[in-house]
Design a protein around this motif. Structure first.
Motif, mmCIF file in Angstrom:
data_model
loop_
_atom_site.group_PDB
_atom_site.id
_atom_site.type_symbol
_atom_site.label_atom_id
_atom_site.label_comp_id
_atom_site.label_asym_id
_atom_site.label_seq_id
_atom_site.Cartn_x
_atom_site.Cartn_y
_atom_site.Cartn_z
ATOM 1 N N THR A 1 0.862 -1.172 0.000
ATOM 2 C CA THR A 1 0.000 0.000 0.000
ATOM 3 C C THR A 1 0.904 1.230 0.000
ATOM 4 O O THR A 1 2.120 1.131 0.200
ATOM 5 C CB THR A 1 -0.893 0.036 1.239
ATOM 6 O OG1 THR A 1 -0.056 0.168 2.407
ATOM 7 C CG2 THR A 1 -1.730 -1.236 1.363
ATOM 8 N N THR A 2 0.292 2.389 -0.190
ATOM 9 C CA THR A 2 1.101 3.609 -0.079
ATOM 10 C C THR A 2 1.733 3.705 1.300
ATOM 11 O O THR A 2 2.877 4.146 1.435
ATOM 12 C CB THR A 2 0.234 4.841 -0.375
ATOM 13 O OG1 THR A 2 -0.035 4.875 -1.783
ATOM 14 C CG2 THR A 2 0.927 6.130 0.014
ATOM 15 N N ALA A 3 1.024 3.269 2.341
ATOM 16 C CA ALA A 3 1.568 3.331 3.704
ATOM 17 C C ALA A 3 2.816 2.470 3.852
ATOM 18 O O ALA A 3 3.840 2.919 4.388
ATOM 19 C CB ALA A 3 0.503 2.907 4.708
ATOM 20 N N THR A 4 2.753 1.218 3.392
ATOM 21 C CA THR A 4 3.910 0.325 3.576
ATOM 22 C C THR A 4 5.075 0.735 2.680
ATOM 23 O O THR A 4 6.234 0.724 3.113
ATOM 24 C CB THR A 4 3.523 -1.139 3.288
ATOM 25 O OG1 THR A 4 3.076 -1.270 1.922
ATOM 26 C CG2 THR A 4 2.406 -1.602 4.220
ATOM 27 N N LEU A 5 4.772 1.117 1.442
ATOM 28 C CA LEU A 5 5.846 1.522 0.529
ATOM 29 C C LEU A 5 6.463 2.837 0.974
ATOM 30 O O LEU A 5 7.682 3.031 0.867
ATOM 31 C CB LEU A 5 5.284 1.636 -0.888
ATOM 32 C CG LEU A 5 6.302 1.876 -2.009
ATOM 33 C CD1 LEU A 5 7.379 0.800 -2.024
ATOM 34 C CD2 LEU A 5 5.592 1.946 -3.365
ATOM 35 N N HIS A 6 5.646 3.746 1.491
ATOM 36 C CA HIS A 6 6.140 5.017 2.030
ATOM 37 C C HIS A 6 7.216 4.781 3.074
ATOM 38 O O HIS A 6 8.280 5.417 3.054
ATOM 39 C CB HIS A 6 4.979 5.807 2.636
ATOM 40 C CG HIS A 6 5.399 6.957 3.495
ATOM 41 N ND1 HIS A 6 5.809 6.799 4.815
ATOM 42 C CD2 HIS A 6 5.482 8.293 3.251
ATOM 43 C CE1 HIS A 6 6.117 7.975 5.325
ATOM 44 N NE2 HIS A 6 5.932 8.886 4.401
ATOM 45 N N ASP A 7 6.956 3.868 4.005
ATOM 46 C CA ASP A 7 7.900 3.656 5.097
ATOM 47 C C ASP A 7 9.229 3.097 4.593
ATOM 48 O O ASP A 7 10.304 3.496 5.064
ATOM 49 C CB ASP A 7 7.295 2.723 6.143
ATOM 50 C CG ASP A 7 6.150 3.370 6.908
ATOM 51 O OD1 ASP A 7 5.938 4.596 6.742
ATOM 52 O OD2 ASP A 7 5.454 2.662 7.658
#
Length: 314
Positions: free
Chosen positions: A168-174
């Motif tokens: 997700t954008t959340a996991t890839l962001h991190d």
């Protein structure tokens, strides 16, 4: 080396933390003005400001940086602070303001940007979201020497990162934030010897800002495209579907070999309802009612049963 840092959200705070840990001298941090947030809509400092104050570093929060613009007085104060800081280089990460030429020219070694894509692909505001939405197999971090254009400057370092089928954008962001933090510290250490590479003219595309209106699910699209959009829009703005009088947020789905009128609920079990799309079907596995919590499909269906034959608005 005296490093001025400009950034605002968590992505930028990860890089600032790495610079502190690496021992760089940081006389000044620029970040966006405090914004209302939370249920009480109280003013809240950005993650970058919070980290800077924790380390006792001066913070400037101009609303604009154009000396001849609407916030010219703010810009003049920021300029005085930057001149006092005497930076050798400025590091910029998700700052949120365009840097005018006087800022780009002020540091002796210019301004370096941490950009979360493999430039020139996905220049612009939302490179992480758009890479997932497009089905890209990889992304990465580009450390760029900034110029007056929109993410058009010469590349100094590039590091690739695979996008997994469940990102997700959340996991890839991190993962990208951690990658960017490591790469900027390397760039600063190697800066005098780094070669500047002009971005290729081929492959340019733009990652336009995510709009809340994009959340509405268009069931006439293929299931694979909808599934990617759900992951791309997690944590914001999610996917929104209408079923009767209910507005439901859809957070996760799985592809299913199925066919039917787009928006029609073809079957339902504890794994979630299967909805026909323009191509294939999508099993909705994580959903949320208005005012409720994100729930796995089994728990959601106990609170709001959905029957086969029902139909989401297309």
């Amino acid at each position: 080396m005296r490093v001025v840092f400009a950034g605002t959200p968590e992505f930028a705070a990860a890089a600032l933390a790495a610079l502190f840990e690496a021992g760089f001298e940081i006389p000044l941090v620029l970040t966006q003005p405090d914004r209302p947030a939370g249920r009480g809509m109280k003013l809240q400092a950005s993650p970058v400001k919070q980290l800077a104050l924790k380390h006792g570093v001066s913070v400037a929060q101009p609303q604009g940086l154009r000396l001849d613009g609407r916030f010219g007085a703010d810009a003049a104060v920021a300029r005085a602070a930057l001149e006092t800081a005497r930076p050798d280089v400025m590091v910029v990460a998700a700052y949120g303001l365009i840097l005018p030429q006087w800022v780009l020219d002020l540091p002796r070694l210019g301004c370096l940007n941490i950009h979360a894509s493999l430039l020139p692909r996905w220049r612009g505001a939302a490179p992480i979201h758009r890479a997932i939405e497009a089905g890209d197999a990889e992304t990465g971090i580009t450390i760029m020497q900034m110029d007056a254009g929109l993410d058009t400057g010469d590349m100094l370092l590039v590091e690739r990162l695979d996008i997994t089928p469940t990102d997700t954008t959340a996991t890839l962001h991190d993962r990208l934030a951690a990658q960017g933090a490591g790469l900027i510290t390397r760039a600063l250490r190697e800066l005098p010897s780094l070669q500047r590479v002009v971005q290729p003219a081929e492959g340019v595309c733009y990652a336009h800002k995510i709009e809340k209106a994009e959340a509405r699910i268009d069931w006439t699209q293929g299931a694979a495209q909808i599934e990617r959009r759900l992951r791309a829009f997690d944590p914001f703005p999610g996917g929104v579907a209408e079923l009767g009088d209910e507005t439901i947020k859809v957070w996760r789905g799985e592809l299913v070999e199925a066919s039917g009128e787009p928006g029609a609920v073809l079957s339902v079990d504890e794994r979630g309802p299967v909805v026909a799309c323009g191509a294939q079907g999508l099993r909705l596995t994580e959903l949320q009612r208005a005012g409720g919590k994100r729930l796995p499909a089994a728990a959601f269906l106990q609170a709001l049963p959905i029957a086969a034959g029902a139909r989401f608005k297309a």
